[in-house]
Design a protein around this motif. Structure first.
Motif, PDB file in Angstrom:
ATOM      1  N   LYS A   1      41.331  47.722  38.624  1.00 32.13           N
ATOM      2  CA  LYS A   1      41.746  46.996  39.918  1.00 32.13           C
ATOM      3  C   LYS A   1      41.180  45.945  40.088  1.00 32.13           C
ATOM      4  O   LYS A   1      41.448  44.862  40.161  1.00 32.13           O
ATOM      5  N   LYS A   2      39.360  46.354  39.705  1.00 35.76           N
ATOM      6  CA  LYS A   2      38.588  44.978  38.692  1.00 35.76           C
ATOM      7  C   LYS A   2      39.271  44.133  38.610  1.00 35.76           C
ATOM      8  O   LYS A   2      39.049  42.324  38.813  1.00 35.76           O
ATOM      9  N   GLU A   3      39.939  44.072  37.271  1.00 36.96           N
ATOM     10  CA  GLU A   3      40.540  43.354  36.340  1.00 36.96           C
ATOM     11  C   GLU A   3      41.540  42.554  36.877  1.00 36.96           C
ATOM     12  O   GLU A   3      41.601  41.178  36.688  1.00 36.96           O
ATOM     13  N   GLN A   4      42.324  43.320  37.660  1.00 38.40           N
ATOM     14  CA  GLN A   4      43.294  42.411  38.715  1.00 38.40           C
ATOM     15  C   GLN A   4      43.150  41.582  39.377  1.00 38.40           C
ATOM     16  O   GLN A   4      43.406  40.936  39.590  1.00 38.40           O
ATOM     17  N   ASN A   5      42.458  41.946  40.368  1.00 37.68           N
ATOM     18  CA  ASN A   5      40.929  41.437  40.779  1.00 37.68           C
ATOM     19  C   ASN A   5      41.199  40.126  40.434  1.00 37.68           C
ATOM     20  O   ASN A   5      40.775  39.033  41.550  1.00 37.68           O
ATOM     21  N   MET A   6      40.579  39.920  39.421  1.00 34.93           N
ATOM     22  CA  MET A   6      39.867  38.355  38.671  1.00 34.93           C
ATOM     23  C   MET A   6      40.550  36.834  39.046  1.00 34.93           C
ATOM     24  O   MET A   6      41.938  37.645  39.013  1.00 34.93           O
ATOM     25  N   THR A   7      40.144  36.395  38.765  1.00 34.12           N
ATOM     26  CA  THR A   7      41.444  34.857  39.457  1.00 34.12           C
ATOM     27  C   THR A   7      41.924  34.566  37.766  1.00 34.12           C
ATOM     28  O   THR A   7      41.012  35.160  36.708  1.00 34.12           O
ATOM     29  N   GLY A   8      42.254  33.855  38.162  1.00 35.90           N
ATOM     30  CA  GLY A   8      43.402  33.456  36.905  1.00 35.90           C
ATOM     31  C   GLY A   8      44.532  34.535  36.597  1.00 35.90           C
ATOM     32  O   GLY A   8      44.786  35.122  36.833  1.00 35.90           O
TER      33      GLY A   8
END
Length: 166
Positions: free
Chosen positions: A85-92
């Motif tokens: 979830k954290k990685e999916q919420n990262m920008t880019g």
């Protein structure tokens, strides 16, 4: 030489059988007792499950050790879900570096619920209301708030004096 025998890891077949047992025995995975003698029933079911898991082949563990396996499996799955979830919420627009959830992890999520896995709570939802309440309390000495258990209180509009420095 060490007197303590090395514990072997639970096999994938044993973990899958554990989750199937949880699915067929509601509330065992959560440890919630629903009946008068629920704690005793819970202990019997864990003992039954441990015997079945030990008979499969692979690791042979006590009830307490199987409970630790369950706790660790939930914890590892929870960490994986939060990392995804954290990685999916990262920008880019970058591809995910984390591996996808396994079928075993998906079963764990189905058993305990995604909110448990994501570690979410409703605390953030209360922050705006708490800020409004603080403003009312600062500006209205006679303000009283009555809250029923089933209702979200409605705060009257606050007419604060405008800043004269504008």
């Amino acid at each position: 030489m060490c007197d303590k025998a090395k514990r072997s890891r639970a096999s994938g077949e044993q973990l899958s059988a554990m989750l199937d047992f949880f699915i067929s025995t509601p509330n065992l995975a959560s440890g919630k007792f629903q009946k008068l003698h629920g704690k005793l029933e819970n202990k019997k079911k864990w003992t039954e499950m441990a015997a079945k898991l030990n008979a499969i082949g692979g690791a042979v563990k006590t009830v307490e050790q199987w409970q630790n396996v369950w706790r660790d499996l939930k914890s590892r799955t929870s960490t994986h879900v939060r990392d995804l979830k954290k990685e999916q919420n990262m920008t880019g627009n970058r591809p995910l570096q984390q591996t996808a959830l396994t079928n075993l992890e998906k079963k764990v999520i189905d058993l305990v619920g995604i909110t448990y896995m994501e570690g979410e709570s409703d605390v953030n939802e209360n922050i705006p209301m708490q800020e409004d309440l603080q403003l009312f309390m600062e500006h209205d000495e006679d303000f009283q708030l009555v809250v029923d258990d089933d209702e979200t209180p409605e705060l009257p509009s606050l007419n604060l004096p405008e800043d004269e420095s504008e």
